[in-house]
Design a protein around this motif. Structure first.
Motif, PDB file in Angstrom:
ATOM      1  N   GLY B 303       0.818  -1.208   0.000  1.00 47.03           N
ATOM      2  CA  GLY B 303       0.000   0.000   0.000  1.00 47.03           C
ATOM      3  C   GLY B 303       0.849   1.253   0.000  1.00 47.03           C
ATOM      4  N   GLU B 307       0.847   3.827  -2.957  1.00 44.04           N
ATOM      5  CA  GLU B 307       0.404   5.209  -2.707  1.00 44.04           C
ATOM      6  C   GLU B 307       1.383   6.198  -3.330  1.00 44.04           C
ATOM      7  OE1 GLU B 307      -2.417   7.567  -1.924  1.00 44.04           O
ATOM      8  OE2 GLU B 307      -2.545   5.417  -1.510  1.00 44.04           O
ATOM      9  N   ARG B 310       0.981   6.212  -6.936  1.00 40.72           N
ATOM     10  CA  ARG B 310      -0.288   6.827  -7.322  1.00 40.72           C
ATOM     11  C   ARG B 310      -0.177   8.347  -7.321  1.00 40.72           C
ATOM     12  NH1 ARG B 310      -3.993   4.243  -3.773  1.00 40.72           N
ATOM     13  NH2 ARG B 310      -3.791   2.423  -5.112  1.00 40.72           N
TER      14      ARG B 310
END
Ligand SMILES: Nc1ncnc2c1ncn2[C@@H]1O[C@H](COP(=O)(O)OP(=O)(O)OP(=O)(O)O)[C@@H](O)[C@H]1O
Ligand SMILES: [Mg+2]
Lengths: 218, 438
Positions: B303, B307, B310
């Motif tokens: 994650g 992130e 992203r």
């Protein structure tokens, strides 16, 4: 077609450029608007074309007002469907091919594309073989004829040209004048040309001279 | 107006391509991240359902979970067969599933287990029957579909857990027979071949009391022969990853004994959750790992990096928007003449506005479409070229609803980028421009 220019007045600040100019042009008639530089020819044509608003007076085509101090959406509409304009600097859209330029003008001014009329006009102006070319690929003469074609394919009631020959030599001036006259006749439009070049006077039965803001027939 | 917008875009191909590419790359990244994120998570949840604890050889707990629950990584080692009885005998355990790993067929893992494994994944036999006799096997739905295996067909496992582990390491002497095919479940079992634990032992020449005597184990240690079957056991003198297993087998036990790779355990009651992991970790040479804990750790690791990526991708999209803005804004000047002309020819301010807006929108749409295609093509390529991707159950053309949001967001970026230039164009004064020479 009846063009009625009625007591047009226009000032820039305190300088009055047009002081009550009136004249008329009847069906299929062709006229030349002569006058020295700065005499207000462009101002007058701009008012007729709706680019500028007059301070006084009005312009009407077939009794429909196309320009007045307080122009309306209706006068925009009438003007849009009545006039074909050849700009001095041509103003072809360089992103589009010659043919697409004509189609765009038709779409905007008449609402539909008439390929037959486009073909015919290109043919008469002797530029059919350049239909796919982009404006910057055209020679000066070809581009000039392309601009005329664009003004003609919208089937205007009145063909207007401001200094269409200022950049041309004697021979080409003659050719362009002849083409404008011929094309206007072909589509049954009146013709109004503004120029300071009195060589063009010979081609027209009717000449007006703009001087000191007033119009005289000559 | 759309034709004009497109003509303008084609008129400056380099800028347009650059802007489209910028947006395409960011969309592709976002879609890929989304796909990875959502598919991994879904997959992890589904595969780990019903497994409270995994018992295996000591080593990385994450590796143990990955290898025995998700069938991705290599196993940590082997555990004694007696552990199965130990845990099954414990009153706090519910289901205890034995797993014996070691071989693959065309990249699909062959798992020695029993019918409890089918229960875990709620798998049902679609064709044929459950394996009963040694060397009978049933195939997961995807395995059957992709290898084109039929009932009654024989196949030979290769050593290692993926197809590329070693080409010439087959167990030609011990062919499996397909006796059943499972219905699709959407879990990892679709990509597995199941057989009995004994069959896995047989393939590796391990004597076990099911259908052999224990015999003299020393004979087997050098991998020469497998007496009972009377065939050369040539499957064992190879491969790096096998070497560690072999070495371990030799040093720790110095003989081949029937062993398991891992046990998948579910608790019968809450007390098991407290007692069993502690017992395994303290009192045995094995380790107990909790799938929920390990996957949560993995996902949070994943994650964090997702992130970061992203944010980078959205930044890229913003730059794409800025590039569109700059392109349109700088174009506006050189286009004033055209636009004034269009006004005189009867185009409304709204039409001019929408021409520019369309330019931004078309660029964004092209970028979004290209990026989306790129992402899904990449997924396809990844699936086709990396077995791990397939094993993860990554499917290439399974759009997620959030992809629509990404595309929408990029379209909005394109539109917003175009608004200021479009407003500027709307305010052109045709007279001033057209009466200007040139
Ligand atoms: N926007 C403006 N603001 C102030 N003065 C202007 C403006 N436009 C034109 N004028 C002045 O009005 C007069 C008439 O200009 P106009 O362009 O109509 O002349 P023209 O007859 O077309 O000249 P030319 O033959 O050089 O094209 C000129 O003196 C010009 O300086
Ligand atoms: Mg002038």
């Amino acid at each position: 077609m009846q063009l009625q220019v009625d007591a047009i007045g226009k000032s820039y600040g305190t300088t009055a450029v047009l002081k009550g100019v009136s004249f008329s042009l009847s069906d299929g008639e062709q006229a030349l608007l002569l006058g020295p530089s700065g005499s207000g020819k462009s101002t007058l044509l701009n008012i007729i074309c709706g680019l500028q608003r007059p301070d006084q007076g009005s312009v009407a085509i077939d009794n429909q007002v196309i320009a007045s101090p307080d122009s309306t959406a209706k006068s925009d509409e009438v003007r849009r469907t009545s006039l074909g304009i050849v700009f001095q600097t041509l103003r072809l859209v360089s992103a589009l091919s010659l043919r697409a330029n004509l189609e765009l003008a038709q779409k905007l001014q008449t609402g539909r594309v008439d390929s037959g009329l486009i073909d015919e006009s290109l043919d008469r102006l002797d530029i059919s073989h350049r239909a796919g070319a982009r404006p910057f690929q055209l020679s000066q003469g070809e581009a000039q004829r392309a601009a005329i074609a664009r003004a003609v394919v919208v089937s205007p009631k009145l063909l207007i040209a401001d200094e269409p020959t200022s950049a041309l030599d004697r021979e080409n001036t003659r050719r362009v004048a002849e083409l404008l006259i011929e094309m206007a006749k072909t589509v049954g439009a009146g013709l109004l040309i503004a120029t300071h070049d009195d060589r063009l006077g010979d081609f027209f039965p009717q000449n007006y001279a703009l001087d000191q803001g007033e119009l005289k027939s000559c | 107006m759309l034709t004009l917008a497109i003509a303008y875009l084609r008129d400056r191909p380099l800028t347009t391509i650059l802007n489209v590419l910028l947006l395409a790359i960011s969309v592709a990244m976002l879609v890929l991240l989304l796909q990875f994120g959502s598919q991994f998570e879904k997959r992890f949840e589904k595969d780990a359902e019903g497994v409270d604890l995994v018992v295996g050889a000591k080593g990385s707990p994450l590796q143990l979970i990955l290898s025995s629950v998700f069938h991705i990584d290599q196993p940590t080692g082997n555990i004694p067969l007696s552990s199965l009885e130990l845990l099954r005998g414990d009153p706090a355990t519910g289901r205890v599933i034995p797993l014996a790993l070691g071989d693959n067929f065309e990249g699909y893992r062959i798992v020695g287990t029993d019918e409890t494994f089918l229960d875990l994944h709620q798998a049902e036999i679609a064709q044929g029957a459950m394996f009963e006799a040694p060397m009978q096997a049933i195939m997961g739905a995807s395995v059957a579909a992709e290898t084109g295996a039929d009932l009654g067909q024989q196949f030979i496992g290769s050593h290692g857990l993926s197809a590329d582990d070693g080409a010439d390491t087959g167990h030609d002497h011990a062919p499996f027979e397909t006796v059943g095919v499972l219905a699709p479940t959407g879990t990892v079992i679709d990509r597995l071949i199941l057989t009995s634990v004994e069959s896995v032992w047989d393939v590796h020449g391990i004597a076990h009391d099911h259908d052999h005597d224990h015999g003299s184990d020393a004979d087997h240690a050098d991998h020469d022969h497998h007496g009972e079957h009377g065939h050369a056991d040539d499957g064992h003198d190879h491969a790096k990853e096998d070497a560690q297993q072999t070495a371990r087998l030799q040093s720790v036990q110095s003989e081949l004994q029937p062993e398991l790779t891992a046990l998948l355990v579910s608790y019968r009651n809450a007390s098991g959750a407290i007692r069993i992991p502690a017992m395994i970790n303290r009192q045995t040479e094995m380790q107990a790992a909790v799938p929920a804990v390990e996957t949560a750790r993995l996902l949070s690791l994943l994650g964090v990096s997702l992130e970061g990526a992203r944010i980078f991708a959205w930044l890229l999209a913003a730059i794409g928007g800025l590039a569109i803005f700059v392109a349109l804004f700088s174009m506006a000047r050189s286009r004033e003449g055209d636009l004034a002309l269009l006004r005189v020819m009867g185009a409304t301010r709204r039409q001019l506005f929408s021409t520019i807006l369309l330019e931004g929108l078309v660029t964004a749409a092209a970028g979004a479409a290209l990026g989306w295609l790129l992402a899904h093509s990449l997924l396809t390529v990844a699936r086709n070229s990396f077995a791990t991707m397939r094993d993860l159950g990554l499917s290439a053309w399974q759009p997620v609803s959030q992809e629509g949001l990404i595309i929408l967001a990029v379209l909005i970026i394109g539109m917003v980028a175009a608004i200021i230039p479009a407003l500027r164009v709307m305010r052109v004064d045709p007279a001033a421009i057209l009466s200007r020479a040139g």
